[in-house]
Motif scaffolding. Structure first.
Motif, mmCIF file in Angstrom:
data_model
loop_
_atom_site.group_PDB
_atom_site.id
_atom_site.type_symbol
_atom_site.label_atom_id
_atom_site.label_comp_id
_atom_site.label_asym_id
_atom_site.label_seq_id
_atom_site.Cartn_x
_atom_site.Cartn_y
_atom_site.Cartn_z
ATOM 1 N N UNK A 66 -22.845 -36.385 -18.944
ATOM 2 C CA UNK A 66 -22.615 -35.879 -20.155
ATOM 3 C C UNK A 66 -23.779 -35.362 -20.881
ATOM 4 N N UNK A 67 -24.941 -35.882 -20.638
ATOM 5 C CA UNK A 67 -26.198 -35.462 -21.192
ATOM 6 C C UNK A 67 -26.662 -34.098 -20.802
ATOM 7 N N UNK A 68 -26.283 -33.884 -19.328
ATOM 8 C CA UNK A 68 -26.402 -32.676 -18.956
ATOM 9 C C UNK A 68 -26.006 -31.501 -19.376
ATOM 10 N N UNK A 69 -24.761 -31.674 -19.876
ATOM 11 C CA UNK A 69 -23.776 -30.605 -20.510
ATOM 12 C C UNK A 69 -23.603 -30.813 -22.033
ATOM 13 N N UNK A 70 -24.542 -31.756 -22.521
ATOM 14 C CA UNK A 70 -24.264 -31.896 -23.855
ATOM 15 C C UNK A 70 -24.037 -30.826 -24.876
ATOM 16 N N UNK A 71 -25.062 -29.718 -24.759
ATOM 17 C CA UNK A 71 -25.140 -28.453 -25.607
ATOM 18 C C UNK A 71 -23.931 -27.731 -25.389
ATOM 19 N N UNK A 72 -23.600 -27.660 -24.218
ATOM 20 C CA UNK A 72 -22.422 -26.583 -23.798
ATOM 21 C C UNK A 72 -21.067 -27.325 -24.340
ATOM 22 N N UNK A 73 -21.149 -28.531 -24.573
ATOM 23 C CA UNK A 73 -19.775 -29.131 -24.991
ATOM 24 C C UNK A 73 -19.737 -29.369 -26.570
ATOM 25 N N UNK A 74 -20.995 -29.759 -27.035
ATOM 26 C CA UNK A 74 -20.871 -29.932 -28.670
ATOM 27 C C UNK A 74 -21.673 -29.045 -29.666
ATOM 28 N N UNK A 75 -22.292 -28.013 -28.909
ATOM 29 C CA UNK A 75 -22.955 -27.137 -29.622
ATOM 30 C C UNK A 75 -24.735 -27.429 -29.489
ATOM 31 N N UNK A 76 -25.506 -26.626 -29.874
ATOM 32 C CA UNK A 76 -26.785 -26.529 -29.856
ATOM 33 C C UNK A 76 -27.630 -27.271 -30.719
ATOM 34 N N UNK A 77 -26.992 -27.469 -31.990
ATOM 35 C CA UNK A 77 -27.687 -28.580 -32.977
ATOM 36 C C UNK A 77 -26.813 -29.493 -33.301
ATOM 37 N N UNK B 248 -26.730 -32.915 -36.245
ATOM 38 C CA UNK B 248 -27.173 -33.030 -37.429
ATOM 39 C C UNK B 248 -27.045 -34.580 -37.632
ATOM 40 N N UNK B 249 -27.761 -35.062 -38.613
ATOM 41 C CA UNK B 249 -27.947 -36.396 -38.836
ATOM 42 C C UNK B 249 -26.684 -37.116 -39.453
ATOM 43 N N UNK B 250 -25.757 -36.038 -40.024
ATOM 44 C CA UNK B 250 -24.455 -36.766 -40.657
ATOM 45 C C UNK B 250 -23.287 -36.483 -39.698
ATOM 46 N N UNK B 251 -23.552 -36.029 -38.330
ATOM 47 C CA UNK B 251 -22.583 -35.627 -37.404
ATOM 48 C C UNK B 251 -21.824 -37.158 -37.178
ATOM 49 N N UNK B 252 -20.750 -37.038 -36.673
ATOM 50 C CA UNK B 252 -19.788 -38.263 -36.453
ATOM 51 C C UNK B 252 -19.973 -38.436 -34.698
ATOM 52 N N UNK B 253 -20.646 -39.159 -34.082
ATOM 53 C CA UNK B 253 -20.534 -39.320 -33.082
ATOM 54 C C UNK B 253 -19.492 -39.603 -32.155
ATOM 55 N N UNK B 254 -18.422 -40.477 -32.728
ATOM 56 C CA UNK B 254 -17.077 -40.683 -32.262
ATOM 57 C C UNK B 254 -16.105 -39.286 -31.978
ATOM 58 N N UNK B 255 -16.317 -38.476 -33.382
ATOM 59 C CA UNK B 255 -15.680 -37.078 -33.093
ATOM 60 C C UNK B 255 -16.029 -36.174 -32.070
ATOM 61 N N UNK B 256 -17.634 -36.379 -32.030
ATOM 62 C CA UNK B 256 -18.144 -35.399 -30.592
ATOM 63 C C UNK B 256 -17.741 -35.979 -29.437
ATOM 64 N N UNK B 257 -17.593 -37.412 -29.307
ATOM 65 C CA UNK B 257 -17.238 -37.662 -28.201
ATOM 66 C C UNK B 257 -15.826 -37.393 -27.942
#
Length: 113
Positions: free
Chosen positions: A59-70, A72-81
């Motif tokens: 997941x870490x290898x493809x993180x920015x391909x999947x969730x975007x390049x930035x 934010x501190x207020x991002x919801x990790x469960x929604x990103x997952x």
């Protein structure tokens, strides 16, 4: 195993954050902390463990391909997952994403008008 430079570079910078006086973000709470500064220590440990896990490492290898390049501190990790492929997430994915948010996320700034 190769990891993106971003993942290798995640370290607590010690830079102050405006969030320190506000209520904690979901990422901070998911790491079991009440303040961003406290969550950064837990985040570093969570990320170190994630590097040893096959699923999290993928997941870490493809993180920015999947969730975007930035992040934010207020991002919801469960929604990103939920935006990740089913094979790229497990029960710890939201916590690992919370660690990435806490260590590398930035404040969301409204565009100048």
């Amino acid at each position: 195993m190769w990891l993106p430079r971003f993942v290798k570079s995640l370290r607590w910078s010690g830079a102050p954050c405006a969030e320190e006086g506000a209520s904690p973000s979901k990422a901070v709470r998911l790491l079991g902390a009440a303040r961003l500064v406290d969550a950064r220590v837990t985040a570093a440990h969570a990320l170190a463990g994630a590097r040893r896990c096959t699923c999290c490492r993928g997941m870490l290898e493809h993180l920015y391909e999947r969730v975007g390049s930035t992040l934010f501190l207020d991002d919801d990790p469960e929604q990103l997952a939920q935006s990740l492929e089913e094979g790229e997430r497990d029960g710890f994915t939201a916590r690992v994403l919370a660690a990435c948010i806490v260590l590398s996320g930035r404040e969301r700034v409204a565009p100048a008008s």
